[in-house]
Design a protein around this motif. Structure first.
Motif, PDB file in Angstrom:
ATOM      1  N   PHE A 166      65.782  66.951 104.004  1.00 57.66           N
ATOM      2  CA  PHE A 166      66.407  65.630 103.946  1.00 57.66           C
ATOM      3  C   PHE A 166      65.697  64.666 104.900  1.00 57.66           C
ATOM      4  O   PHE A 166      65.455  63.503 104.563  1.00 57.66           O
ATOM      5  CB  PHE A 166      67.891  65.725 104.311  1.00 57.66           C
ATOM      6  CG  PHE A 166      68.629  64.426 104.181  1.00 57.66           C
ATOM      7  CD1 PHE A 166      68.997  63.939 102.939  1.00 57.66           C
ATOM      8  CD2 PHE A 166      68.940  63.674 105.310  1.00 57.66           C
ATOM      9  CE1 PHE A 166      69.668  62.724 102.815  1.00 57.66           C
ATOM     10  CE2 PHE A 166      69.609  62.464 105.198  1.00 57.66           C
ATOM     11  CZ  PHE A 166      69.975  61.987 103.944  1.00 57.66           C
ATOM     12  N   GLY A 167      65.331  65.162 106.074  1.00 59.15           N
ATOM     13  CA  GLY A 167      64.581  64.337 107.022  1.00 59.15           C
ATOM     14  C   GLY A 167      63.234  63.917 106.459  1.00 59.15           C
ATOM     15  O   GLY A 167      62.780  62.785 106.679  1.00 59.15           O
ATOM     16  N   ALA A 168      62.602  64.818 105.711  1.00 55.54           N
ATOM     17  CA  ALA A 168      61.309  64.494 105.095  1.00 55.54           C
ATOM     18  C   ALA A 168      61.474  63.425 104.013  1.00 55.54           C
ATOM     19  O   ALA A 168      60.625  62.539 103.867  1.00 55.54           O
ATOM     20  CB  ALA A 168      60.685  65.751 104.500  1.00 55.54           C
ATOM     21  N   ILE A 169      62.577  63.503 103.262  1.00 50.47           N
ATOM     22  CA  ILE A 169      62.859  62.489 102.239  1.00 50.47           C
ATOM     23  C   ILE A 169      63.053  61.120 102.895  1.00 50.47           C
ATOM     24  O   ILE A 169      62.565  60.095 102.409  1.00 50.47           O
ATOM     25  CB  ILE A 169      64.107  62.877 101.422  1.00 50.47           C
ATOM     26  CG1 ILE A 169      63.839  64.111 100.563  1.00 50.47           C
ATOM     27  CG2 ILE A 169      64.571  61.706 100.557  1.00 50.47           C
ATOM     28  CD1 ILE A 169      62.890  63.890  99.419  1.00 50.47           C
ATOM     29  N   LEU A 170      63.763  61.105 104.026  1.00 56.39           N
ATOM     30  CA  LEU A 170      63.946  59.848 104.753  1.00 56.39           C
ATOM     31  C   LEU A 170      62.610  59.321 105.270  1.00 56.39           C
ATOM     32  O   LEU A 170      62.331  58.120 105.194  1.00 56.39           O
ATOM     33  CB  LEU A 170      64.911  60.046 105.928  1.00 56.39           C
ATOM     34  CG  LEU A 170      66.397  60.239 105.601  1.00 56.39           C
ATOM     35  CD1 LEU A 170      67.201  60.357 106.885  1.00 56.39           C
ATOM     36  CD2 LEU A 170      66.933  59.090 104.758  1.00 56.39           C
ATOM     37  N   TYR A 174      61.023  55.642 104.231  1.00 53.97           N
ATOM     38  CA  TYR A 174      60.726  54.575 105.186  1.00 53.97           C
ATOM     39  C   TYR A 174      59.232  54.259 105.274  1.00 53.97           C
ATOM     40  O   TYR A 174      58.850  53.091 105.336  1.00 53.97           O
ATOM     41  CB  TYR A 174      61.232  54.957 106.583  1.00 53.97           C
ATOM     42  CG  TYR A 174      62.683  54.622 106.826  1.00 53.97           C
ATOM     43  CD1 TYR A 174      63.057  53.546 107.619  1.00 53.97           C
ATOM     44  CD2 TYR A 174      63.696  55.381 106.256  1.00 53.97           C
ATOM     45  CE1 TYR A 174      64.390  53.235 107.843  1.00 53.97           C
ATOM     46  CE2 TYR A 174      65.035  55.083 106.470  1.00 53.97           C
ATOM     47  CZ  TYR A 174      65.378  54.008 107.262  1.00 53.97           C
ATOM     48  OH  TYR A 174      66.696  53.701 107.475  1.00 53.97           O
ATOM     49  N   THR A 175      58.413  55.282 105.324  1.00 59.34           N
ATOM     50  CA  THR A 175      56.998  55.073 105.651  1.00 59.34           C
ATOM     51  C   THR A 175      56.039  55.368 104.507  1.00 59.34           C
ATOM     52  O   THR A 175      54.852  55.031 104.598  1.00 59.34           O
ATOM     53  CB  THR A 175      56.594  55.956 106.843  1.00 59.34           C
ATOM     54  OG1 THR A 175      56.651  57.339 106.451  1.00 59.34           O
ATOM     55  CG2 THR A 175      57.528  55.738 108.026  1.00 59.34           C
ATOM     56  N   GLY A 176      56.534  56.011 103.447  1.00 57.94           N
ATOM     57  CA  GLY A 176      55.634  56.420 102.376  1.00 57.94           C
ATOM     58  C   GLY A 176      54.844  57.660 102.742  1.00 57.94           C
ATOM     59  O   GLY A 176      54.046  58.157 101.954  1.00 57.94           O
ATOM     60  N   ARG A 190      63.604  69.546  95.135  1.00 53.44           N
ATOM     61  CA  ARG A 190      64.967  69.564  94.606  1.00 53.44           C
ATOM     62  C   ARG A 190      65.723  68.298  95.015  1.00 53.44           C
ATOM     63  O   ARG A 190      66.402  67.666  94.197  1.00 53.44           O
ATOM     64  CB  ARG A 190      65.706  70.803  95.117  1.00 53.44           C
ATOM     65  CG  ARG A 190      67.102  70.979  94.504  1.00 53.44           C
ATOM     66  CD  ARG A 190      67.882  72.108  95.156  1.00 53.44           C
ATOM     67  NE  ARG A 190      67.145  73.354  95.124  1.00 53.44           N
ATOM     68  CZ  ARG A 190      66.662  73.975  96.198  1.00 53.44           C
ATOM     69  NH1 ARG A 190      66.837  73.441  97.397  1.00 53.44           N
ATOM     70  NH2 ARG A 190      66.016  75.111  96.093  1.00 53.44           N
ATOM     71  N   LEU A 191      65.599  67.929  96.283  1.00 56.56           N
ATOM     72  CA  LEU A 191      66.267  66.716  96.764  1.00 56.56           C
ATOM     73  C   LEU A 191      65.699  65.464  96.096  1.00 56.56           C
ATOM     74  O   LEU A 191      66.437  64.534  95.759  1.00 56.56           O
ATOM     75  CB  LEU A 191      66.101  66.601  98.282  1.00 56.56           C
ATOM     76  CG  LEU A 191      67.189  67.222  99.154  1.00 56.56           C
ATOM     77  CD1 LEU A 191      66.839  67.055 100.625  1.00 56.56           C
ATOM     78  CD2 LEU A 191      68.538  66.590  98.866  1.00 56.56           C
ATOM     79  N   ALA A 192      64.390  65.444  95.925  1.00 55.16           N
ATOM     80  CA  ALA A 192      63.743  64.284  95.308  1.00 55.16           C
ATOM     81  C   ALA A 192      64.215  64.089  93.867  1.00 55.16           C
ATOM     82  O   ALA A 192      64.393  62.958  93.406  1.00 55.16           O
ATOM     83  CB  ALA A 192      62.229  64.444  95.353  1.00 55.16           C
ATOM     84  N   LYS A 193      64.418  65.184  93.165  1.00 49.58           N
ATOM     85  CA  LYS A 193      64.937  65.083  91.796  1.00 49.58           C
ATOM     86  C   LYS A 193      66.348  64.507  91.801  1.00 49.58           C
ATOM     87  O   LYS A 193      66.701  63.684  90.952  1.00 49.58           O
ATOM     88  CB  LYS A 193      64.921  66.462  91.133  1.00 49.58           C
ATOM     89  CG  LYS A 193      63.523  66.963  90.785  1.00 49.58           C
ATOM     90  CD  LYS A 193      63.567  68.343  90.135  1.00 49.58           C
ATOM     91  CE  LYS A 193      62.161  68.808  89.771  1.00 49.58           C
ATOM     92  NZ  LYS A 193      62.161  70.182  89.183  1.00 49.58           N
ATOM     93  N   GLN A 194      67.150  64.943  92.770  1.00 47.55           N
ATOM     94  CA  GLN A 194      68.510  64.422  92.888  1.00 47.55           C
ATOM     95  C   GLN A 194      68.490  62.923  93.177  1.00 47.55           C
ATOM     96  O   GLN A 194      69.316  62.158  92.664  1.00 47.55           O
ATOM     97  CB  GLN A 194      69.242  65.158  94.017  1.00 47.55           C
ATOM     98  CG  GLN A 194      70.646  64.656  94.301  1.00 47.55           C
ATOM     99  CD  GLN A 194      71.628  64.987  93.195  1.00 47.55           C
ATOM    100  OE1 GLN A 194      71.442  65.962  92.472  1.00 47.55           O
ATOM    101  NE2 GLN A 194      72.670  64.173  93.043  1.00 47.55           N
TER     102      GLN A 194
END
Length: 476
Positions: A166-170, A174-176, A190-194
């Motif tokens: 989740f931290g990596a998604i954030l 923010y920064t790309g 999995r999180l990115a798909k969600q």
């Protein structure tokens, strides 16, 4: 031209030329060529120790156990370069600040300045900004208006939501950019798909494929961290939505439909209103305070001087004076996106406001626009403006142009006066001390001179310059 020069200089090991290109010409030292190779890669490949050390200190990316890091390590010509890479720890704050926008976004997430929402993921707290997440993901836009509406603390209890992922998604939002342990790639996907982040998923898949092919073809290489580099144009385009939405309705003419079914259905949760020429711009303190010390002082130290917006009583209003709404729009888009489309007619006014609002990046952007207009008629004026606003790249481009036309320039009284003024500006200058503008012109006259005819031409230009200096009794 400058980019190809940077690659060529790194292959040759010309550290002086590289420093000039990076520090004076603002060339990105993490730029890629057609073979996905960086300047640092070629410096390592050719065994230029001192240059490698400079590139690392200046912000060249080469973290251990990453694709770029292992690739540079694998190609090193000698052990001394290899030791430099192994001793390299992380990017310094100084290096990060070379890229003001990326550094700002990094710190916005890292420090949570002016954040308006928190996520609790299995005991770990993440601070965030709803405006950023909404601009970057349609999923977050929908959730903030439905299930998470009105919540300042959002608890994610699902067992498959990994805090590190989740931290990596954030970080990516923010920064790309993203740096994640290889073992967490599946969790991130999995999180990115969600979160409906299709571009992110595609980029992850391509990077994984590239990484696996590299490891397969290089026995003994161990890559533990997967890194994604930011696509600045995409990041800017999505952050620009916040500026689009901040525009007063009457000024939105000419702006196309925004994502998420139009502007009115894309809430950005503004927390500050700037009133300019009677127009209300609904903005975000996180961006204005984070990018400008002027606005930080204005909003944090003198907040009581403002009023309140009638339609949104919780949103303070600050009236800005001595700036037109047209110029403020340029400032606003720069603050949100690190870019703005400048036209020659507006650039001087924007430059003055950028100087007042303490926005050095916007000043440099103005300098780039002004550089395109340099000609024989205005080069001396441009040089003085560059000196006044401390635009080193524009100043260098002016002296480069002066070097090209020096034989005609020495006939102008204004040029002689410019040299005298530059000499007089030096504190405690002795008669034989050098003069910066003269040194720069000499440098450009003699740089990259290789053929006999070019040497002859350079000597003629130097002779013309020396004759002028003699005529005005200046020795340097």
């Amino acid at each position: 031209m400058d980019v190809s020069d940077l690659f060529s200089s790194c292959k040759k090991g010309d550290i002086f030329r590289v420093r000039y290109l990076v520090e004076q010409r603002d060339v990105d030292l993490n730029v890629r060529d057609n073979w996905d190779s960086s300047p640092l890669y070629y410096a390592c490949l050719c065994g230029h120790d001192e240059l490698v050390q400079y590139l690392l200190a200046s912000g060249a990316r080469c973290e251990a156990n990453t694709f770029d890091g292992e690739r540079c390590l694998y190609c090193c010509l000698n052990d001394s370069v290899r030791r430099l890479l192994k001793d390299y720890k992380c990017i310094t704050v100084r290096a990060m600040q070379r890229d003001d926008y990326n550094y700002f976004l990094h710190m916005l997430l890292e420090q949570g300045l002016q954040s308006d929402v928190k996520f609790l993921v299995h005991g770990q707290i993440f601070t965030a900004h709803r405006c950023v997440l909404s601009a970057r993901s349609e999923y977050f836009t929908d959730m903030f208006e439905t299930k998470w509406k009105g919540k300042n603390l959002i608890t994610l209890k699902h067992p498959l939501v990994n805090p590190a992922a989740f931290g990596a998604i954030l970080q990516y939002s923010y920064t790309g950019r993203m740096d994640i342990d290889i073992s967490l790639v599946e969790d991130c996907t999995r999180l990115a798909k969600q979160c409906k982040m299709e571009d992110f998923i595609e980029e992850m898949e391509n990077k994984c494929k590239q990484l696996y092919e590299f490891v397969f073809n290089k026995p003994g290489i161990c890559v533990k961290v997967l890194s994604l580099e930011p696509h600045i144009s995409q990041l800017q385009e999505e952050m620009a939505q916040l500026a689009d939405c901040a525009l007063p309705t009457d000024l939105r003419v000419g702006f196309g439909e925004l994502p998420f079914n139009g502007v009115d259905r894309f809430p950005t949760y503004p927390d500050i209103c700037f009133r300019v020429d009677g127009f209300d711009f609904l903005c975000h303190k996180a961006f204005f305070c984070g990018r400008s010390d002027y606005f930080k002082a204005l909003l944090e130290d003198h907040f009581s001087e403002g009023g309140q917006l009638q339609s949104q009583p919780s949103t303070p209003v600050i009236t800005l004076h001595n700036i037109s709404h047209e110029i403020f729009i340029h400032v606003m888009y720069y603050i949100y996106t690190d870019n703005t489309e400048l036209i020659t007619e507006d650039v001087f006014d924007v430059l003055c406001m950028a100087d007042m609002y303490l926005l050095p990046g916007l000043k440099r952007l103005c300098g780039k626009t002004l550089a395109k207009t340099i000609c024989e008629d205005n080069v001396l004026y441009m040089w003085k403006m560059a000196k006044l606003f401390r635009l080193s790249r524009l100043e260098d481009q002016c002296t480069e142009f002066m070097a090209k036309i020096i034989e005609r320039l020495v006939e102008q009284d204004e040029f002689a006066e410019l040299i005298k003024e530059d000499a007089a500006s030096l504190e405690e200058r002795q008669e034989t001390d050098s003069i910066p503008v003269v040194d720069e012109i000499r440098f450009h006259i003699t740089s990259n001179v290789q053929t006999y005819s070019a040497i002859e031409e350079a000597n003629q230009k130097l002779e013309a310059l020396e004759e002028l200096l003699t005529s005005i009794n200046i020795e340097c």
